[in-house]
Structures are given as structure tokens and as C-alpha cells.
Design an enzyme around this catalytic site. Structure first.
Site, mmCIF file in Angstrom:
data_model
loop_
_atom_site.group_PDB
_atom_site.id
_atom_site.type_symbol
_atom_site.label_atom_id
_atom_site.label_comp_id
_atom_site.label_asym_id
_atom_site.label_seq_id
_atom_site.Cartn_x
_atom_site.Cartn_y
_atom_site.Cartn_z
ATOM 1 C CG HIS A 51 7.444 -15.288 31.698
ATOM 2 N ND1 HIS A 51 6.948 -15.193 32.980
ATOM 3 C CD2 HIS A 51 8.470 -16.178 31.753
ATOM 4 C CE1 HIS A 51 7.647 -15.982 33.778
ATOM 5 N NE2 HIS A 51 8.570 -16.598 33.059
ATOM 6 C CD1 TRP A 172 11.733 -26.310 33.580
ATOM 7 C CD2 TRP A 172 12.007 -28.226 32.453
ATOM 8 N NE1 TRP A 172 12.306 -26.015 32.361
ATOM 9 C CE2 TRP A 172 12.496 -27.174 31.641
ATOM 10 C CE3 TRP A 172 12.078 -29.528 31.957
ATOM 11 C CZ2 TRP A 172 13.024 -27.382 30.380
ATOM 12 C CZ3 TRP A 172 12.610 -29.741 30.700
ATOM 13 C CH2 TRP A 172 13.076 -28.683 29.932
ATOM 14 C CE1 TYR A 174 12.606 -25.088 37.792
ATOM 15 C CE2 TYR A 174 11.126 -23.655 36.581
ATOM 16 C CZ TYR A 174 12.380 -24.187 36.770
ATOM 17 O OH TYR A 174 13.411 -23.823 35.937
ATOM 18 C CE LYS A 207 14.974 -25.069 34.100
ATOM 19 N NZ LYS A 207 14.078 -24.445 33.119
ATOM 20 C CB ILE A 208 15.925 -28.002 41.140
ATOM 21 C CG1 ILE A 208 17.431 -28.214 41.349
ATOM 22 C CG2 ILE A 208 15.155 -29.320 41.195
ATOM 23 C CD1 ILE A 208 17.782 -28.813 42.705
ATOM 24 C CB SER A 255 16.476 -22.760 36.319
ATOM 25 O OG SER A 255 16.089 -22.362 37.618
ATOM 26 N N GLY A 256 18.620 -20.629 35.499
ATOM 27 C CA GLY A 256 19.212 -19.308 35.650
ATOM 28 C C GLY A 256 18.235 -18.244 36.119
ATOM 29 N N GLY A 283 18.172 -19.640 30.045
ATOM 30 C CA GLY A 283 17.371 -19.110 28.959
ATOM 31 C C GLY A 283 17.439 -17.601 28.856
#
Length: 309
Positions: A51, A172, A174, A207-208, A255-256, A283
Site C-alpha cells: 500500500h 496467506w 487470499y 491465514k485467510i 486477518s484483520g 496489522g
């Protein structure tokens, strides 16, 4: 370090793994304030790559400093800290041995064109993870991307190399890319599919993202309806993703996402706990807050995962 009975039961699910990999999983599960519970909270700081710095750190300028994140994870009593190579190297000596670390081995960025395809560049190596004393490597895959098969092959080889050296693997998973819609990226059938793919690729920790009740794939929707699979609540959707992760035999953290209100974060954690998930990887929802506020938030999350709230 003595493993709890809960952690021993979790490690027993990894039947094909070397003692070294199990030792690293045990190290993470027995670290921090959730040690021994089978629950985990991990701090990931790889968002600057994807980002950009201002979007990532400007809400809390102290977070531009890599040492800030190491210290936040340590002081909050988290299970592990994950970051790309340069960020981990920037504090590796100062914080050596104080918290388990996960080296994120691939990254994307926002400067690519929309026609470039959904993919990530490999930005580190298993050798780097070994040199830095990491407990695990981390790697992102994009199920749904035209580049997904290449990513699957990359992590298969890197996981094999890591396991041979006694290092665990976090994937991860995604969903995104040409094959699915924007709503499909968080659809429950797609999230469960993403978890299954990560498990089949040999992830030790998956991680999803948390999912919605949207069903993306026509054939999957038919099965969900025929079998009356409950996806009406977030806890039910977490349970479905856990079922898709070898019936809960693999550790799954959720994930947040982008920064949001604290009540939403706590509601998510309760749903993860009640659905049988193993915890959160948070994060931006932590380091974009002022340090005292972030520590208080982690206090509350620990209480939730310990069943006190």
C-alpha cells in the site's frame, strides 16, 4: 519450555513433519500471553510494500520505525511477528530471540498496472529465514488469479526447503484475480476453498480472511444449499473454513483487514473463537493506532481468546 497438553494435541496433527518444524510451531504456540491455549495473535507488518508508506504508517508516525513493531509485538505478548526481509533485518540483532519471527517471502505493490496480473514477487529466501533465526516463512498465494499455478509451484518448493531445515510455513491464502468477482474474494465458499488449497499445499499455519454469507460458485452454492451448510453467522462461516482445513487439523488465523472500530475487531475475535479458529493476525488495526490504544486492544483480544469476555 514445556508444551501444554493442548499444544501437544495440535502438534500431533502434523504427522508428516520433522521435529524441527514441530519445534518451531511449539515455539510460537508457547510464546506470549496466549501460550499453551492453542490460540494465536500475530502482528504482520508487510503492508508498506503493498500500500505504500503513507497509507500504511502515517496514521501513527511512530510506526515508520521497524523497531516500533518488534517492541509492540513483544510488549503486547503476541505469539509472533511477521514482516518482509528488510524490515526484519532492521531489528533482527536488537530483538534477537525475544519473539518468534516469520519472514514474508513474497510481496505485491500498488504501482503495478491493472493488466499486470495478480501476482507477488519473491523478495527473500529460506536461507534468509534461517540466517535471521525465524520460526517460519510466510508466502501469499492468490487462488483465482491466472498466476496462481506459478505461486503454488513456488511455495511448494520453498516449503520443502524450509521443512528440511526445520522451519515452518505460513500461507496467506487470499482469493483474488480474473476468475472471481470482488464479492467473491470474501465469499464463504471461496474462503473455505482457499483454506483447503493452503492445507493441501502443506501450510502449517493458514491465514485467510473472514468471509461473508455470499456464495460465489454456482456448483458450490448448490451443494451448500442441498447439504444445508450453515453460513448465517460469522462463527458458522469460521467453522466451515476450519472444517475445510482438514477438519481443524491445521492452525488457521484470520486477518484483520483495514483499520476499523474496536467493537468490530472484538466481535470478529469472538466469532473466530466460537467457530473454532485459532486466532487473529492483526496489522493495520493495531499499529495504525496510538501505542497505548493498541496495547489495550491486544489486552482485550487476549481476554476474548482466553474465554474471559
Amino acid at each position: 519450555m514445556k508444551a501444554s497438553n493442548t499444544v501437544k494435541k495440535i502438534l500431533a496433527n502434523y504427522e508428516g513433519e520433522t521435529p524441527g518444524v514441530k519445534a518451531k510451531l511449539c515455539q510460537m504456540l508457547m510464546s506470549g500471553r496466549l501460550k499453551g491455549t492453542g490460540k494465536m495473535i500475530i502482528l504482520p507488518v508487510d503492508q508498506g510494500f503493498e500500500h505504500g508508506p503513507a497509507r500504511t504508517y502515517a496514521p501513527n508516525p511512530a510506526a515508520y520505525d521497524p523497531h516500533y513493531h518488534y517492541q509492540l509485538a513483544i510488549d503486547a505478548g503476541l505469539n509472533a511477528f511477521a514482516a518482509p526481509l528488510g524490515l526484519l533485518e532492521a531489528g533482527a540483532d536488537t530483538f534477537a530471540g525475544q519473539i518468534p519471527t516469520i519472514l514474508k517471502l513474497n510481496s505485491a505493490n500498488s504501482l503495478m498496472s491493472d493488466t499486470a496480473g495478480k501476482n507477488q514477487a519473491i523478495t527473500g529466501s529460506v536461507e534468509d529465514a534461517l540466517r535471521l533465526g525465524c520460526s517460519a516463512i510466510g508466502f501469499t498465494i492468490y487462488p483465482g488469479s491466472d498466476m496462481a499455478l506459478d505461486m503454488f509451484e513456488e511455495i511448494t518448493e520453498m516449503r520443502r526447503e524450509a521443512a528440511a531445515l526445520g522451519i515452518a510455513t505460513v500461507i496467506w491464502s487470499y482469493p483474488r484475480g480474473e476468475a472471481i468477482s470482488k464479492d467473491g474474494e470474501t465469499a464463504v465458499d471461496i474462503a473455505a476453498y482457499a483454506a483447503q488449497i493452503a492445507a493441501l499445499l502443506g501450510a502449517h499455519i493458514i491465514k485467510i480472511k473472514l468471509s461473508t454469507d455470499h456464495l460465489e460458485l454456482k456448483e458450490a452454492k448448490k451443494v451448500f444449499q442441498e447439504q444445508k451448510i450453515d453460513v448465517s453467522t460469522q462463527a458458522a462461516r469460521v467453522a466451515e473454513c476450519m472444517r475445510s482445513s482438514f477438519a481443524g487439523r491445521r492452525l488457521v488465523v484470520f486477518s484483520g483487514g483495514a483499520k476499523k472500530g474496536e467493537d468490530s475487531i472484538y466481535d470478529d475475535a469472538r466469532a473466530i473463537r466460537d467457530g473454532g479458529g485459532n486466532g487473529s493476525i492483526i496489522g493495520r488495526n493495531s499499529f495504525q493506532r496510538e501505542r497505548g490504544e493498541a496495547l489495550a486492544m491486544f489486552d482485550k483480544l487476549v481476554d476474548i481468546y482466553k474465554g474471559r469476555d
